[in-house]
Design a protein around this motif. Structure first.
Motif, PDB file in Angstrom:
ATOM      1  N   LEU A 151      52.725  58.089 -21.274  1.00 12.43           N
ATOM      2  CA  LEU A 151      53.442  57.566 -20.115  1.00 12.43           C
ATOM      3  C   LEU A 151      52.498  56.829 -19.179  1.00 12.43           C
ATOM      4  N   ASN A 152      51.316  57.429 -18.931  1.00 13.91           N
ATOM      5  CA  ASN A 152      50.331  56.784 -18.059  1.00 13.91           C
ATOM      6  C   ASN A 152      49.868  55.459 -18.649  1.00 13.91           C
ATOM      7  N   GLN A 153      49.695  55.465 -19.993  1.00 11.69           N
ATOM      8  CA  GLN A 153      49.281  54.239 -20.663  1.00 11.69           C
ATOM      9  C   GLN A 153      50.340  53.158 -20.498  1.00 11.69           C
ATOM     10  N   LYS A 154      51.603  53.547 -20.634  1.00 11.52           N
ATOM     11  CA  LYS A 154      52.691  52.580 -20.462  1.00 11.52           C
ATOM     12  C   LYS A 154      52.738  52.060 -19.037  1.00 11.52           C
ATOM     13  N   VAL A 155      52.596  52.983 -18.084  1.00  8.69           N
ATOM     14  CA  VAL A 155      52.608  52.573 -16.674  1.00  8.69           C
ATOM     15  C   VAL A 155      51.437  51.640 -16.388  1.00  8.69           C
ATOM     16  N   ASP A 156      50.273  51.961 -16.958  1.00 16.21           N
ATOM     17  CA  ASP A 156      49.092  51.122 -16.751  1.00 16.21           C
ATOM     18  C   ASP A 156      49.327  49.722 -17.308  1.00 16.21           C
ATOM     19  N   ILE A 157      49.912  49.655 -18.508  1.00 15.21           N
ATOM     20  CA  ILE A 157      50.223  48.351 -19.101  1.00 15.21           C
ATOM     21  C   ILE A 157      51.242  47.603 -18.250  1.00 15.21           C
ATOM     22  N   ASP A 158      52.273  48.333 -17.792  1.00 11.47           N
ATOM     23  CA  ASP A 158      53.300  47.708 -16.945  1.00 11.47           C
ATOM     24  C   ASP A 158      52.687  47.162 -15.656  1.00 11.47           C
ATOM     25  N   ARG A 159      51.741  47.908 -15.076  1.00 12.51           N
ATOM     26  CA  ARG A 159      51.114  47.480 -13.822  1.00 12.51           C
ATOM     27  C   ARG A 159      50.225  46.258 -14.039  1.00 12.51           C
ATOM     28  N   ARG A 160      49.550  46.224 -15.183  1.00 10.69           N
ATOM     29  CA  ARG A 160      48.706  45.056 -15.460  1.00 10.69           C
ATOM     30  C   ARG A 160      49.556  43.818 -15.736  1.00 10.69           C
ATOM     31  N   LYS A 161      50.664  44.008 -16.455  1.00  4.73           N
ATOM     32  CA  LYS A 161      51.588  42.893 -16.681  1.00  4.73           C
ATOM     33  C   LYS A 161      52.147  42.391 -15.357  1.00  4.73           C
ATOM     34  N   LEU A 162      52.467  43.329 -14.477  1.00  2.00           N
ATOM     35  CA  LEU A 162      53.006  42.953 -13.169  1.00  2.00           C
ATOM     36  C   LEU A 162      51.969  42.181 -12.362  1.00  2.00           C
ATOM     37  N   ALA A 163      50.701  42.619 -12.420  1.00  2.00           N
ATOM     38  CA  ALA A 163      49.639  41.919 -11.694  1.00  2.00           C
ATOM     39  C   ALA A 163      49.541  40.464 -12.159  1.00  2.00           C
ATOM     40  N   VAL A 164      49.613  40.252 -13.476  1.00  2.00           N
ATOM     41  CA  VAL A 164      49.555  38.889 -14.017  1.00  2.00           C
ATOM     42  C   VAL A 164      50.778  38.089 -13.570  1.00  2.00           C
ATOM     43  N   ALA A 165      51.967  38.723 -13.640  1.00  2.00           N
ATOM     44  CA  ALA A 165      53.199  38.035 -13.258  1.00  2.00           C
ATOM     45  C   ALA A 165      53.188  37.638 -11.786  1.00  2.00           C
ATOM     46  N   LEU A 166      52.720  38.533 -10.916  1.00  2.00           N
ATOM     47  CA  LEU A 166      52.679  38.232  -9.484  1.00  2.00           C
ATOM     48  C   LEU A 166      51.616  37.183  -9.186  1.00  2.00           C
ATOM     49  N   ARG A 167      50.507  37.239  -9.908  1.00  2.00           N
ATOM     50  CA  ARG A 167      49.421  36.274  -9.680  1.00  2.00           C
ATOM     51  C   ARG A 167      49.820  34.860 -10.094  1.00  2.00           C
ATOM     52  N   THR A 168      50.490  34.762 -11.225  1.00  2.00           N
ATOM     53  CA  THR A 168      50.792  33.438 -11.774  1.00  2.00           C
ATOM     54  C   THR A 168      52.118  32.856 -11.299  1.00  2.00           C
ATOM     55  N   GLY A 169      53.062  33.716 -10.864  1.00  2.00           N
ATOM     56  CA  GLY A 169      54.363  33.227 -10.447  1.00  2.00           C
ATOM     57  C   GLY A 169      55.201  32.809 -11.654  1.00  2.00           C
ATOM     58  N   GLY A 170      56.311  32.120 -11.392  1.00  2.00           N
ATOM     59  CA  GLY A 170      57.145  31.613 -12.468  1.00  2.00           C
ATOM     60  C   GLY A 170      58.229  32.564 -12.929  1.00  2.00           C
ATOM     61  N   HIS A 171      58.311  33.767 -12.330  1.00  2.00           N
ATOM     62  CA  HIS A 171      59.367  34.710 -12.676  1.00  2.00           C
ATOM     63  C   HIS A 171      60.423  34.734 -11.568  1.00  2.00           C
ATOM     64  N   SER A 172      61.653  35.052 -11.964  1.00  2.00           N
ATOM     65  CA  SER A 172      62.712  35.139 -10.968  1.00  2.00           C
ATOM     66  C   SER A 172      62.543  36.394 -10.122  1.00  2.00           C
ATOM     67  N   GLN A 173      63.225  36.403  -8.977  1.00  2.00           N
ATOM     68  CA  GLN A 173      63.161  37.552  -8.084  1.00  2.00           C
ATOM     69  C   GLN A 173      63.651  38.811  -8.793  1.00  2.00           C
ATOM     70  N   ASP A 174      64.750  38.680  -9.561  1.00  2.00           N
ATOM     71  CA  ASP A 174      65.294  39.849 -10.269  1.00  2.00           C
ATOM     72  C   ASP A 174      64.306  40.376 -11.303  1.00  2.00           C
ATOM     73  N   GLU A 175      63.656  39.468 -12.036  1.00  2.00           N
ATOM     74  CA  GLU A 175      62.663  39.884 -13.043  1.00  2.00           C
ATOM     75  C   GLU A 175      61.506  40.620 -12.396  1.00  2.00           C
ATOM     76  N   ILE A 176      61.024  40.099 -11.279  1.00  2.00           N
ATOM     77  CA  ILE A 176      59.899  40.725 -10.581  1.00  2.00           C
ATOM     78  C   ILE A 176      60.281  42.109 -10.068  1.00  2.00           C
ATOM     79  N   ILE A 177      61.443  42.228  -9.495  1.00  2.00           N
ATOM     80  CA  ILE A 177      61.884  43.528  -8.972  1.00  2.00           C
ATOM     81  C   ILE A 177      61.998  44.545 -10.093  1.00  2.00           C
ATOM     82  N   GLU A 178      62.537  44.125 -11.227  1.00  2.00           N
ATOM     83  CA  GLU A 178      62.650  45.037 -12.377  1.00  2.00           C
ATOM     84  C   GLU A 178      61.259  45.489 -12.847  1.00  2.00           C
TER      85      GLU A 178
END
Length: 503
Positions: free
Chosen positions: A132-159
């Motif tokens: 679970l921690n590994q999944k959360v860590d991966i999710d957080r790193r993906k989120l960091a990339v998504a927030l840094r680069t932009g290009g995602h919708s508001q709904d996608e980012i919130i999810e």
């Protein structure tokens, strides 16, 4: 693992300690308590993985002890032992999530099986938590990339934020931590609690070997001062760390802007080597397009007023350092073009100042400069070497200067001879030999040999090249012949010379 045995019967406790093969089960440490109160204190202090407790004990019975245990040692698992099999006790044990229940009188085989089941339960839980921690860590790193680069919708980012456990209704600030002075980044600074209460909530991403991104959610917009204070403490404790901070933004869609601001702030450290932290300023960098006038001024000095080249270059560097700044990439490109122009005037090499400047080395060196000050010092050194070359050769006729230029450009050719040089200046070898001797006081052959030797000395002192490469660059037929000629002239082998120069 660690086990606590709580029982008021000393014989029961000692019997379990002696009779069970704990190490085979993976238990390294065994603790004992004679009543519920003592067991609770020991559990709080020692944090055992498993607690084996009698249901009936003085001061605190097993059920009361278990109820309080969850508050002081929430991760441990219970294994009840008792001769009393009342339904109420069983219900209490189930409610308290006891893993197992062993009836007295204890049968060792049953006890070992119960302990084994408990250990298995703990290991499964830890494996699930790790996944679970590994999944959360991966999710957080993906989120960091998504927030840094932009290009995602508001709904996608919130999810993505919900999956990563990242707040969506606060303010945010982007920070880049860089390890300078040739050092790579330590294991995530955010994981070392340097950022206090922000360490657990910040998103982190390793951008490259030296830079780490932190996206920090703020509880209040005015907490920027607290983050800056923590950054200052980190820079005081850790040598070679530099930090660039973006502005606080109040919406997830604005995080890419804060990230770009933190990149530019860190880039400003190229011009402000004394500033370990740079916060974003709107006019920090300008839209630099180098005008044609700059190149015209430079080339005019280079060709017609070489004695003024260093002064012009110093003035231009100072203008860049005063700001608004040019991006480092642009600086390297611009000054590489300056360096190449200088070296092309001398056929690719300058050695008059004792330091070798070559076309293929200048861009590599400029790329390695960590500050604009280093760029300035390097290019001024080249200007000085160029001026020295011009000054020393200006006393000679155009023919002799052409000879010297040709030797500089072709000294790496082992078969370079007087006839080839004479053909280049359209003179006979005899006539050129007489002219060269009259003006320089030395023969052409001796000049070529001396030039190669001086070049070799400079290259050896620089410590960037292997001896075999230096031999080839200086036009010697083989490394062995090079070593022989070098020792005959200096009294030292090339290796001994380098060792002596490096101290």
């Amino acid at each position: 693992m660690k086990v606590l045995i709580a029982d008021d019967d000393v014989y029961t406790r000692e019997g379990l300690v002696e009779a069970i093969e704990w190490r085979r089960l993976g238990i390294q440490e065994i603790l004992q308590a004679e009543d519920g109160s003592q067991a609770l204190q020991m559990a709080a202090a020692q944090q055992p993985d498993i607690v084996i407790t009698d249901v009936r004990m003085p001061k605190l019975n097993g059920i009361e002890f278990a109820e309080r245990l969850s508050a002081v040692c929430p991760e441990c698992k219970l294994l009840f032992i008792s001769g009393y099999m009342e339904v109420a006790y069983m219900k209490s044990a189930i409610r308290l999530a006891a893993v197992d229940y062993v009836e007295k009188p204890i049968k060792l085989q049953e006890m070992e099986k119960a302990i084994g089941r408990t250990i298995g339960y703990i290991r499964e839980r830890k494996e699930r938590e790790a996944l679970l921690n590994q999944k959360v860590d991966i999710d957080r790193r993906k989120l960091a990339v998504a927030l840094r680069t932009g290009g995602h919708s508001q709904d996608e980012i919130i999810e993505m934020c919900e999956e990563a456990g990242f707040p969506t209704d606060t303010s945010y600030i982007s920070i880049i931590v860089s390890r300078w002075e040739g050092k790579t980044m330590e294991p995530s600074i955010a994981e070392q609690n340097d950022w206090g209460s922000y360490a657990g909530t910040a998103l982190t991403e390793q951008l490259d070997r030296r830079r780490e991104l932190l996206l920090i959610p703020l509880r209040h917009r005015n907490e920027r001062g607290m983050v800056l204070h923590l950054a200052e403490q980190i820079c005081r404790r850790k040598s070679g760390v530099r930090i660039g901070m973006g502005c606080v933004v109040s919406d997830l869609q604005e995080v890419p802007r804060s990230f770009q601001e933190s990149v530019l702030s860190l880039e400003a450290g190229f011009y402000r080597p004394a500033s370990m932290i740079v916060t974003f300023e709107p006019n920090l960098f300008g839209q630099h397009t180098v005008s044609g006038d700059v190149y015209l001024e430079f080339h005019h000095c280079l060709k017609h007023k070489p004695q003024e080249l260093s002064a012009w270059m110093e003035s231009y560097c100072d203008r860049l350092m005063a700001g608004p700044y040019m991006l480092r990439e642009g600086v390297v490109s611009l000054f590489s073009s300056f360096a190449h122009a200088i070296l092309n005037e001398k056929n690719g090499m300058l050695i008059r100042t004792g330091k070798v400047y070559q076309l293929r080395e200048t861009e590599r060196h400029l790329n390695q400069c960590q500050t604009m000050k280093e760029v300035k010092e390097y290019i001024l050194g080249m200007c000085l070497a160029y001026q020295e070359e011009v000054k020393e050769t200006s006393i000679y006729s155009s023919v002799i200067r052409a000879v010297m230029k040709y030797v500089s450009a072709h000294c790496s050719q082992p078969d370079l001879d007087i006839r080839e040089i004479a053909d280049h200046v359209h003179l006979s070898t005899a006539h050129l030999g007489v002219l060269f001797k009259q003006e320089t006081g030395t023969t052409m052959k001796q000049y070529v040999n001396d030039y190669r030797l001086e070049l070799a000395k400079s290259l050896i002192a620089g410590e960037h090249f292997k001896m075999a490469d230096i031999s080839k660059m200086c036009g010697y037929a083989s490394p062995g012949y090079f070593a022989k000629v070098f020792k005959s002239s200096t009294g030292l082998t090339p290796v001994e010379y380098r060792r002596k120069r490096s101290g």
